[in-house]
Design a protein around this motif. Sequence first.
Motif, short mmCIF file in Angstrom:
data_model
loop_
_atom_site.label_atom_id
_atom_site.label_comp_id
_atom_site.label_asym_id
_atom_site.label_seq_id
_atom_site.Cartn_x
_atom_site.Cartn_y
_atom_site.Cartn_z
N ALA A 171 155.83 -31.07 -61.43
CA ALA A 171 155.14 -32.35 -61.21
C ALA A 171 155.34 -32.86 -59.78
N ALA A 172 156.58 -32.78 -59.28
CA ALA A 172 156.89 -33.25 -57.92
C ALA A 172 156.15 -32.43 -56.87
N ALA A 173 156.15 -31.10 -57.06
CA ALA A 173 155.47 -30.22 -56.11
C ALA A 173 153.97 -30.46 -56.10
N THR A 174 153.39 -30.71 -57.28
CA THR A 174 151.95 -30.97 -57.38
C THR A 174 151.59 -32.26 -56.64
N LEU A 175 152.41 -33.30 -56.78
CA LEU A 175 152.17 -34.58 -56.08
C LEU A 175 152.25 -34.39 -54.56
N ALA A 176 153.27 -33.62 -54.12
CA ALA A 176 153.43 -33.36 -52.68
C ALA A 176 152.25 -32.57 -52.14
N VAL A 177 151.78 -31.59 -52.92
CA VAL A 177 150.63 -30.79 -52.52
C VAL A 177 149.38 -31.66 -52.40
N ALA A 178 149.23 -32.61 -53.32
CA ALA A 178 148.07 -33.51 -53.28
C ALA A 178 148.04 -34.29 -51.96
N TYR A 179 149.21 -34.79 -51.54
CA TYR A 179 149.29 -35.56 -50.29
C TYR A 179 148.97 -34.69 -49.08
N VAL A 180 149.64 -33.51 -49.00
CA VAL A 180 149.47 -32.63 -47.83
C VAL A 180 148.04 -32.08 -47.77
N SER A 181 147.46 -31.80 -48.95
CA SER A 181 146.10 -31.26 -49.00
C SER A 181 145.08 -32.22 -48.41
N GLU A 182 145.27 -33.52 -48.72
CA GLU A 182 144.34 -34.52 -48.18
C GLU A 182 144.37 -34.51 -46.65
N LYS A 183 145.58 -34.38 -46.09
CA LYS A 183 145.72 -34.34 -44.63
C LYS A 183 145.14 -33.04 -44.06
N LEU A 184 145.34 -31.93 -44.79
CA LEU A 184 144.84 -30.63 -44.33
C LEU A 184 143.32 -30.64 -44.16
N VAL A 185 142.62 -31.24 -45.11
CA VAL A 185 141.15 -31.27 -45.09
C VAL A 185 140.62 -31.88 -43.79
N HIS A 186 141.30 -32.91 -43.29
CA HIS A 186 140.83 -33.61 -42.09
C HIS A 186 141.00 -32.80 -40.80
N THR A 187 141.71 -31.66 -40.88
CA THR A 187 141.90 -30.83 -39.67
C THR A 187 140.86 -29.71 -39.56
N PHE A 188 140.08 -29.48 -40.64
CA PHE A 188 139.18 -28.33 -40.68
C PHE A 188 138.20 -28.27 -39.51
N SER A 189 137.53 -29.39 -39.23
CA SER A 189 136.48 -29.40 -38.19
C SER A 189 137.04 -28.99 -36.84
N GLU A 190 138.13 -29.65 -36.44
CA GLU A 190 138.69 -29.39 -35.11
C GLU A 190 139.27 -27.97 -35.00
N VAL A 191 139.92 -27.51 -36.08
CA VAL A 191 140.50 -26.17 -36.09
C VAL A 191 139.39 -25.12 -36.01
N GLY A 192 138.30 -25.35 -36.74
CA GLY A 192 137.15 -24.44 -36.70
C GLY A 192 136.58 -24.31 -35.30
N GLU A 193 136.45 -25.44 -34.62
CA GLU A 193 135.93 -25.43 -33.24
C GLU A 193 136.91 -24.73 -32.29
N THR A 194 138.20 -24.98 -32.46
CA THR A 194 139.21 -24.40 -31.58
C THR A 194 139.26 -22.87 -31.67
N PHE A 195 139.27 -22.35 -32.91
CA PHE A 195 139.40 -20.90 -33.12
C PHE A 195 138.06 -20.18 -33.26
N GLY A 196 136.98 -20.94 -33.28
CA GLY A 196 135.66 -20.33 -33.46
C GLY A 196 135.43 -19.85 -34.88
N TRP A 197 136.09 -20.51 -35.85
CA TRP A 197 135.92 -20.15 -37.26
C TRP A 197 134.77 -20.94 -37.86
N SER A 198 133.94 -20.27 -38.64
CA SER A 198 132.86 -20.97 -39.32
C SER A 198 133.41 -21.68 -40.56
N GLU A 199 132.64 -22.63 -41.07
CA GLU A 199 133.00 -23.34 -42.31
C GLU A 199 133.19 -22.34 -43.45
N LEU A 200 132.33 -21.31 -43.45
CA LEU A 200 132.36 -20.27 -44.48
C LEU A 200 133.68 -19.50 -44.43
#
Length: 351
Positions: free
Chosen positions: A211-240
């Motif tokens: 339960a504790a690990a799932t809650l922690a994952v939920a928090y970190v996952s929300e933050k991870l999603v917001h980095t996708f656009s910039e990381v994709g542009e930096t490394f040249g990775w597509s959304e796909l």
Amino acid sequence: MNKIFFGLVLLGVPISVIGSFLHWPSVIMFIVYCLTIVALAGFMGRATESLAIVMGPRIGGLLNATFGNAVELIISIFSLKAGLVGVVLASLTGSVLGNLLLVAGLSFFVGGTKYKRQKFNVFDARHNAGLLIFAVIVAFVIPEVFTQDMNESSTMSLSVGISIILILLYLAALFFKLVTHRGVYQHTEKTEEHEEEVPEWSTKKAIIILAAATLAVAYVSEKLVHTFSEVGETFGWSELFIGVIIVAIVGNAAEHASAVIMAYKNKMDVAVEIAVGSTLQVAMFVAPVLVLISLMYPTHMPLVFTMPELISMVTAVFLMIMISNDGETNWFEGLTLLAAYFIMGIGFYLL
């Protein structure tokens, strides 16, 4: 490995909180978030393994797949909220490919280097083969064919209808395996007697950690999603590519590790149940649930994949069925699955 994961969690969770507040560079935080999620997934894997020893291989495999997919479901919900429908569909594709080719491939390869032949329940393999064909080929290919001449509203209506049918059939499949036909199709040939295992953690401790690990994952996952656009542009990775490879590997880290460990211990029934059972859960439960959840957000997610995604999933399903339908495997068959995964990975990277 357990000490490394413990250290990563102790460092990763506080750094994730501090870094998000201080707006540290997205690329650095992306790496921190990914490592933290993988470490937390390791704890989830250990907790579900402890529960699996108490509850048996089928329920243990199902638990492992469920909590492994919980990470991806959480990441996907936050991605939907951010309007990243392409990333979500790609991550679902990545889950199917990752479980059938990468997880099963690594399990068969690692187990095969220790044992010449490894056997698992052939009846379960054949039952799962039918469900895989239905879930991936019928439920995913049909919308692509029928929605060619449909407007957005009709496409979404078809997706919702298919999603409800998939969820009902998945629940019926669980009822079939765990209630009405539990123990009917037993694995008659045992390759090796195993010593009775003692769970690492008590049931209560395993549930609390889960339960504790799932809650922690939920928090970190929300933050991870917001980095996708910039990381994709930096490394040249597509959304796909981000969805199919990165999110899928990070999201499924718990079951990746557990399946390989089980195969190395020659517990192939559990390893196959994790790899194939997780795929079925993604296709028949996680994907439909995300379609229904997307109705709450401004951007809806139809159950319509791109042609490369569809062809890759169909190929993975047929390859897995051909390799697993005889109820036994070896290291070369594992290597074949891994080779297919890397070919598809290169394709998605260059797309």
